[in-house]
Design an enzyme around this catalytic site. Structure first.
Site, PDB file in Angstrom:
ATOM      1  N   MET A   1      24.146   8.864   1.914  1.00 53.31           N
ATOM      2  CA  MET A   1      24.122  10.233   2.662  1.00 53.31           C
ATOM      3  C   MET A   1      24.347  10.065   3.992  1.00 53.31           C
ATOM      4  O   MET A   1      25.153  11.074   4.553  1.00 53.31           O
ATOM      5  CB  MET A   1      22.673  10.509   2.150  1.00 53.31           C
ATOM      6  CG  MET A   1      22.486  12.157   2.797  1.00 53.31           C
ATOM      7  SD  MET A   1      23.851  13.231   1.962  1.00 53.31           S
ATOM      8  CE  MET A   1      22.816  14.017   0.764  1.00 53.31           C
TER       9      MET A   1
ATOM     10  N   LYS B   1     -17.842  -1.169   6.305  1.00 51.55           N
ATOM     11  CA  LYS B   1     -18.415  -2.080   5.453  1.00 51.55           C
ATOM     12  C   LYS B   1     -19.798  -2.157   5.401  1.00 51.55           C
ATOM     13  O   LYS B   1     -20.253  -2.242   4.124  1.00 51.55           O
ATOM     14  CB  LYS B   1     -17.932  -3.377   6.017  1.00 51.55           C
ATOM     15  CG  LYS B   1     -17.807  -4.394   4.950  1.00 51.55           C
ATOM     16  CD  LYS B   1     -17.061  -5.683   5.223  1.00 51.55           C
ATOM     17  CE  LYS B   1     -16.827  -6.837   4.137  1.00 51.55           C
ATOM     18  NZ  LYS B   1     -16.200  -8.171   4.695  1.00 51.55           N
TER      19      LYS B   1
ATOM     20  N   PHE C   1     -11.721  -7.131  14.442  1.00 51.78           N
ATOM     21  CA  PHE C   1     -10.415  -7.871  13.563  1.00 51.78           C
ATOM     22  C   PHE C   1      -9.917  -6.777  12.573  1.00 51.78           C
ATOM     23  O   PHE C   1     -11.115  -6.343  11.690  1.00 51.78           O
ATOM     24  CB  PHE C   1     -11.063  -9.008  12.529  1.00 51.78           C
ATOM     25  CG  PHE C   1      -9.778  -9.648  11.883  1.00 51.78           C
ATOM     26  CD1 PHE C   1      -8.569  -9.952  12.161  1.00 51.78           C
ATOM     27  CD2 PHE C   1     -10.042  -9.773  10.539  1.00 51.78           C
ATOM     28  CE1 PHE C   1      -7.660 -10.439  11.422  1.00 51.78           C
ATOM     29  CE2 PHE C   1      -9.020  -9.870   9.673  1.00 51.78           C
ATOM     30  CZ  PHE C   1      -7.995 -10.398  10.053  1.00 51.78           C
ATOM     31  N   GLN C   2      -8.753  -6.281  12.360  1.00 47.02           N
ATOM     32  CA  GLN C   2      -8.418  -5.394  11.309  1.00 47.02           C
ATOM     33  C   GLN C   2      -9.128  -3.867  11.737  1.00 47.02           C
ATOM     34  O   GLN C   2      -9.209  -3.372  10.684  1.00 47.02           O
ATOM     35  CB  GLN C   2      -8.569  -5.988   9.911  1.00 47.02           C
ATOM     36  CG  GLN C   2      -7.454  -7.129   9.645  1.00 47.02           C
ATOM     37  CD  GLN C   2      -7.423  -7.370   8.022  1.00 47.02           C
ATOM     38  OE1 GLN C   2      -8.423  -7.009   7.403  1.00 47.02           O
ATOM     39  NE2 GLN C   2      -6.251  -7.947   7.897  1.00 47.02           N
TER      40      GLN C   2
ATOM     41  N   GLU D   1       0.705  -1.063  -0.032  1.00 43.70           N
ATOM     42  CA  GLU D   1      -0.036  -0.087   0.050  1.00 43.70           C
ATOM     43  C   GLU D   1       1.002   1.270   0.047  1.00 43.70           C
ATOM     44  O   GLU D   1       0.344   2.233  -0.555  1.00 43.70           O
ATOM     45  CB  GLU D   1      -0.991   0.058   1.094  1.00 43.70           C
ATOM     46  CG  GLU D   1      -2.020  -1.124   0.979  1.00 43.70           C
ATOM     47  CD  GLU D   1      -2.009  -2.596   1.592  1.00 43.70           C
ATOM     48  OE1 GLU D   1      -0.575  -2.628   1.922  1.00 43.70           O
ATOM     49  OE2 GLU D   1      -2.675  -3.425   1.613  1.00 43.70           O
TER      50      GLU D   1
HETATM   51  C1  LIG Z   1      12.598   5.726   5.260  1.00 46.07           C
HETATM   52  C2  LIG Z   1      13.801   6.465   5.723  1.00 46.07           C
HETATM   53  N1  LIG Z   1      14.762   5.846   6.321  1.00 46.07           N
HETATM   54  C3  LIG Z   1      15.862   6.312   6.441  1.00 46.07           C
HETATM   55  C4  LIG Z   1      16.282   7.600   6.138  1.00 46.07           C
HETATM   56  C5  LIG Z   1      17.681   8.233   6.337  1.00 46.07           C
HETATM   57  N2  LIG Z   1      18.367   8.337   5.216  1.00 46.07           N
HETATM   58  C6  LIG Z   1      18.286   9.624   4.412  1.00 46.07           C
HETATM   59  S1  LIG Z   1      19.459   9.273   2.912  1.00 46.07           S
HETATM   60  C7  LIG Z   1      19.567   7.732   3.530  1.00 46.07           C
HETATM   61  C8  LIG Z   1      20.764   6.721   2.923  1.00 46.07           C
HETATM   62  C9  LIG Z   1      20.164   6.482   1.422  1.00 46.07           C
HETATM   63  O1  LIG Z   1      20.973   5.505   0.752  1.00 46.07           O
HETATM   64  P1  LIG Z   1      21.207   5.064  -0.750  1.00 46.07           P
HETATM   65  O2  LIG Z   1      19.658   4.781  -1.014  1.00 46.07           O
HETATM   66  O3  LIG Z   1      21.908   4.080  -1.028  1.00 46.07           O
HETATM   67  O4  LIG Z   1      21.382   6.378  -1.450  1.00 46.07           O
HETATM   68  P2  LIG Z   1      22.860   7.046  -1.419  1.00 46.07           P
HETATM   69  O5  LIG Z   1      22.711   8.231  -0.480  1.00 46.07           O
HETATM   70  O6  LIG Z   1      23.906   6.112  -1.252  1.00 46.07           O
HETATM   71  O7  LIG Z   1      22.669   7.834  -2.877  1.00 46.07           O
HETATM   72  C10 LIG Z   1      19.386   7.326   4.595  1.00 46.07           C
HETATM   73  C11 LIG Z   1      19.273   6.020   5.207  1.00 46.07           C
HETATM   74  C12 LIG Z   1      15.090   8.191   5.057  1.00 46.07           C
HETATM   75  N3  LIG Z   1      15.401   9.186   4.598  1.00 46.07           N
HETATM   76  N4  LIG Z   1      13.975   7.505   4.845  1.00 46.07           N
END
Ligand SMILES: Cc1ncc(C[n+]2csc(CCOP(=O)(O)OP(=O)(O)O)c2C)c(N)n1
Lengths: 177, 582
Positions: free
Chosen positions: B497, B184, B134-135, B72
């Site tokens: 990042m 529902k 439920f749900q 979803e």
């Molecule tokens: C759902 C979620 N969890 C954690 C983060 C924190 N976060 C921001 S950028 C990142 C790294 C992303 O890694 P990748 O997809 O390999 O991209 P890159 O930065 O290496 O280009 C994380 C963990 C986020 N933005 N969203």
């Protein structure tokens, strides 16, 4: 600087509206000290009167975010001297203490009144500002106070001019549709 | 089923079902209401509490195209991508409980990024509400802070009015997500049906009246300015104000910088376009925010990623804030001239009032910063002499080969920032990304939705290896619904990042950011999506050509330098004037 403010919010009658409003205070870590709400003179329009301890700056933003909610008509922040307000307190004491002459005097002095007398207890009502209500509470304490209950603030804004008209206009507009 | 080489088949929109009917079920009322709103595409996932609605949908297959996602969350991001590429409202179906809670991330994302979306969730029967059935989940309570509006409907006769209101609210004013939860029993029960679109709610005034005094004050400030500066936000795209913005900038000689979500409103090559703002934006647009004398913020909300430390942000400038959402005005940055208005209306009103100017010296000052950034950062990233592939050179190649005409859908992380910096946009609404939330896993489903919303456009998703693994199951949807998106994984085997921050601010302690990745090509092929992996500089050209020439979906995995950093950078808590080039 933190001060006590009154926030008034005019809303539609909608399930969950209280939640929607209060969550905005919650997000900014503002504690609501009292909340009163009831239908206004215009059917279907409700007025929330909220007192909080906060800063003007924060509250102006909160009010903006409240007004953004779909079911909100208007929201305002008021300084202490911009509103005429009252709170209401009920005091329940044991009836046997009523015979005590001092109590009668006390009620009179405080501009309070007796609402109910039963064989067991008496309920006394007083309106006023928080300080006055608490002062009466202190005075009654020695006579065997059973229960105390106080409302939130009810307020009228000094400078509001055409608000009643404004709300009536809205209802008419709705009716036309 | 094998992937066939076709674009998604758009259902032929038959003459819409009559908006009046007698004795139909609530479930059918849902579908007829959607048809009356012109909906032809729904992203969703069935389940017990929404089965009557799915059953009703069965009879409308010629009119309404349902895309069965694999999660979803994917439905919400797909609806976002769809809304952003088509300009229409994205529509989502989900069942109660877990179906509804899986929508939360996408709804929150759409809320901060002002994306119009209507989510319809099934709910347990009204008699069971509040009993922990439920749900049963309090989806109204859960989504209250992240929807523009939501409502629970327990009676069939209330369905049409609720949906009419939902669409009106979702698309008007500052757009946003709306949720309609339908029990529902209301879906099963029978009602007479009449659809009346909603155009008025007495407690809601989405389009502010243009205030001529505010416009005059703004014009006065602009005409007095020596160094005026426009910041272009998402509101420009949402109100279709791109042309008006450019006309104003051209007449008055004002440079334009863009926020992340404002990208593509102004072509990157426009002589007055000076670049991308914010934490990982370009150097001169950030620096010059603290040099301009009049700052004209249009449809943007001064996100902290743009402002850095607000106490050091544009203190010298007179701020004109053009914004449709009154709550955004003075929220972060105090406006000297607040123009509470739709961006397009405001800009069109301003145009005749501003003087023709050039501001050549001021414009030239941007070019100095650009030169510095090019020498210190871009040149090495775009034309590296050695080492692994850089993200920048891959993006620039894609930019050139698509002539900047593709819809670029980016995920979250380094690749997102690099793509935003190096893709050269030409047409409006060709940048789709998760800005306010920064939701990893956004891009694959959003790209899918964007392609469905604009099938004639090339849609390229740029995704990190980490992000891809959050929603990669949507490859299944891409295959089943034959959605021809191009997917580029920039694989650095790191949550890049976060690793960059660890390197710069946590002493290179790479705590849980290295990734041991699966074979992405095999995974794609397992979903019958054609795929290829490249890792050297001399392969990249041909690989991008092959991808773009391929009819239908295609995944290109590009192995990039493991420990590349994105610069410039404004460290958190610093002012934008403290932007670092290395
Ligand atoms: C759902 C979620 N969890 C954690 C983060 C924190 N976060 C921001 S950028 C990142 C790294 C992303 O890694 P990748 O997809 O390999 O991209 P890159 O930065 O290496 O280009 C994380 C963990 C986020 N933005 N969203």
């Amino acid at each position: 600087m933190q001060k006590e403010y009154t926030v008034t919010v005019y809303t539609e009658d909608r399930i969950g509206i209280t939640n929607r409003i209060t969550v905005i205070f919650t997000r900014r870590q503002i504690n609501i000290t009292s909340l009163t709400t009831a239908e206004t003179e215009i059917p279907g329009v409700y007025k929330f009167i909220i007192t909080v301890l906060s800063t003007r700056e924060k509250l102006d933003k909160v009010v903006g975010q409240i007004e953004r909610l779909i079911e909100i008509h208007r929201a305002f922040v008021h300084e202490e001297d911009e509103v005429v307000y009252q709170e209401l307190a009920l005091y329940k004491i044991a009836t046997r203490n009523l015979n005590n002459h001092n109590i009668e005097q006390l009620i009179r002095d405080n501009n309070a009144r007796i609402l109910t007398i039963t064989a067991d207890y008496v309920v006394i009502e007083k309106t006023g500002h928080q300080q006055e209500l608490l002062s009466m509470l202190k005075q009654l304490e020695p006579y065997g106070l059973i229960e105390y209950s106080k409302s939130g603030r009810v307020a009228i804004v000094k400078w509001s001019r055409r608000f009643h008209e404004h709300l009536k206009d809205l209802s008419l507009k709705q009716a036309e549709l | 089923m094998q992937q066939k080489d076709v674009l998604p088949t758009k259902p032929k929109t038959t003459a819409s079902a009559p908006a009046v009917a007698e004795n139909i079920t609530g479930a059918e009322a849902v579908i007829r209401s959607l048809v009356a709103e012109g909906v032809d595409t729904i992203f969703g996932y069935p389940g017990g509490a929404i089965m009557p609605i799915y059953d009703a949908l069965y009879d409308f297959q010629d009119t309404v195209h349902h895309i069965l996602v694999r999660h979803e969350q994917g439905a919400t991001h797909a609806a976002q991508g769809y809304a952003r590429s088509s300009g229409k409202v994205g529509v989502v179906f989900a069942t109660s409980g877990p179906g509804a809670t899986n929508l939360v991330t996408g709804i929150a994302d759409a809320y901060v990024d002002s994306t119009p979306m209507v989510c319809i969730t099934g709910q347990v029967a009204a008699a069971l509400l509040g009993t922990d059935a439920f749900q049963e989940t309090d989806v109204i309570g859960i989504t209250m802070p992240i929807t523009k509006w939501n409502i629970q409907v327990t009676r069939p006769e209330d369905i049409a009015p609720a949906i009419a209101k939902a669409f009106y609210i979702a698309r008007s004013g500052r757009p946003g997500p709306v949720l309609v939860d339908i029990t529902k029993n209301a879906q099963f029960a029978v009602t007479n049906f009449e659809y009346k679109p909603c155009s008025y709610i007495r407690s809601y005034s989405p389009t502010p009246e243009l205030n001529q005094e505010q416009i005059a004050a703004a014009a006065l400030a602009i005409n007095d300015a020596k160094r005026p500066y426009i910041l272009c936000g998402h509101g420009v795209l949402l109100s279709g104000a791109e042309k008006a913005l450019i006309a104003l900038a051209e007449k008055a000689g004002i440079p334009i910088a863009s926020t992340l979500l404002g990208l593509s409103a102004v072509p990157t090559s426009h002589p007055l376009y000076v670049g991308y703002l914010g934490m990982h934006g370009n150097y001169s647009p950030n620096i010059n925010t603290n040099e301009c004398d009049v700052l004209i913020a249009v449809g943007m909300r001064f996100d902290d990623r743009v402002t850095g430390d607000v106490s050091k942000y544009a203190r010298q400038a007179k701020v004109i804030h053009i914004e449709i959402d009154a709550a955004e005005i003075n929220k972060i940055v105090k406006a000297d001239v607040a123009v509470h208005a739709d961006a397009k209306a405001a800009l069109e009103a301003l145009l005749p009032l501003v003087n023709a100017e050039k501001h050549e010296e001021w414009l030239a000052s941007f070019r100095e910063g650009d030169k510095l950034e090019y020498e210190k950062v871009q040149q090495n990233e775009l034309h590296p002499k050695a080492g692994g592939l850089t993200m920048a050179e891959v993006i620039r190649r894609i930019s050139e080969k698509t002539e900047g005409r593709a819809i670029l859908v980016t995920d979250v992380g380094q690749h997102q920032m690099v793509a935003s910096r190096y893709y050269q946009f030409r047409d409006p609404n060709t940048n789709i990304t998760s800005g306010g939330m920064g939701t990893m896993g956004f891009a694959l489903p959003a790209a899918m939705g964007a392609k469905v919303g604009a099938p004639e456009k090339e849609v390229v998703a740029i995704i990190g290896d980490g992000c891809f693994q959050m929603t990669l199951q949507e490859l299944g949807t891409i295959n089943q619904s034959q959605i021809g998106v191009k997917i580029v994984i920039l694989n650095n085997n790191f949550l890049g990042m976060v690793r960059q921050w660890q390197q710069l601010f946590f002493d290179k302690r790479y705590s849980s950011t290295e990734m041991i990745n699966p074979d992405f090509v095999q995974i794609a092929k397992g979903f019958f999506v054609e795929a290829k992996k490249v890792s050297s500089r001399d392969e990249i050209d041909a690989a991008v050509d092959t991808m773009l020439a391929h009819k239908g979906a295609y995944l290109l995995e590009v192995v990039v330098e493991k420990e590349e950093n994105v610069f410039p950078m404004v460290p958190t808590g610093a002012g934008i004037g403290e932007i670092r080039l290395d």
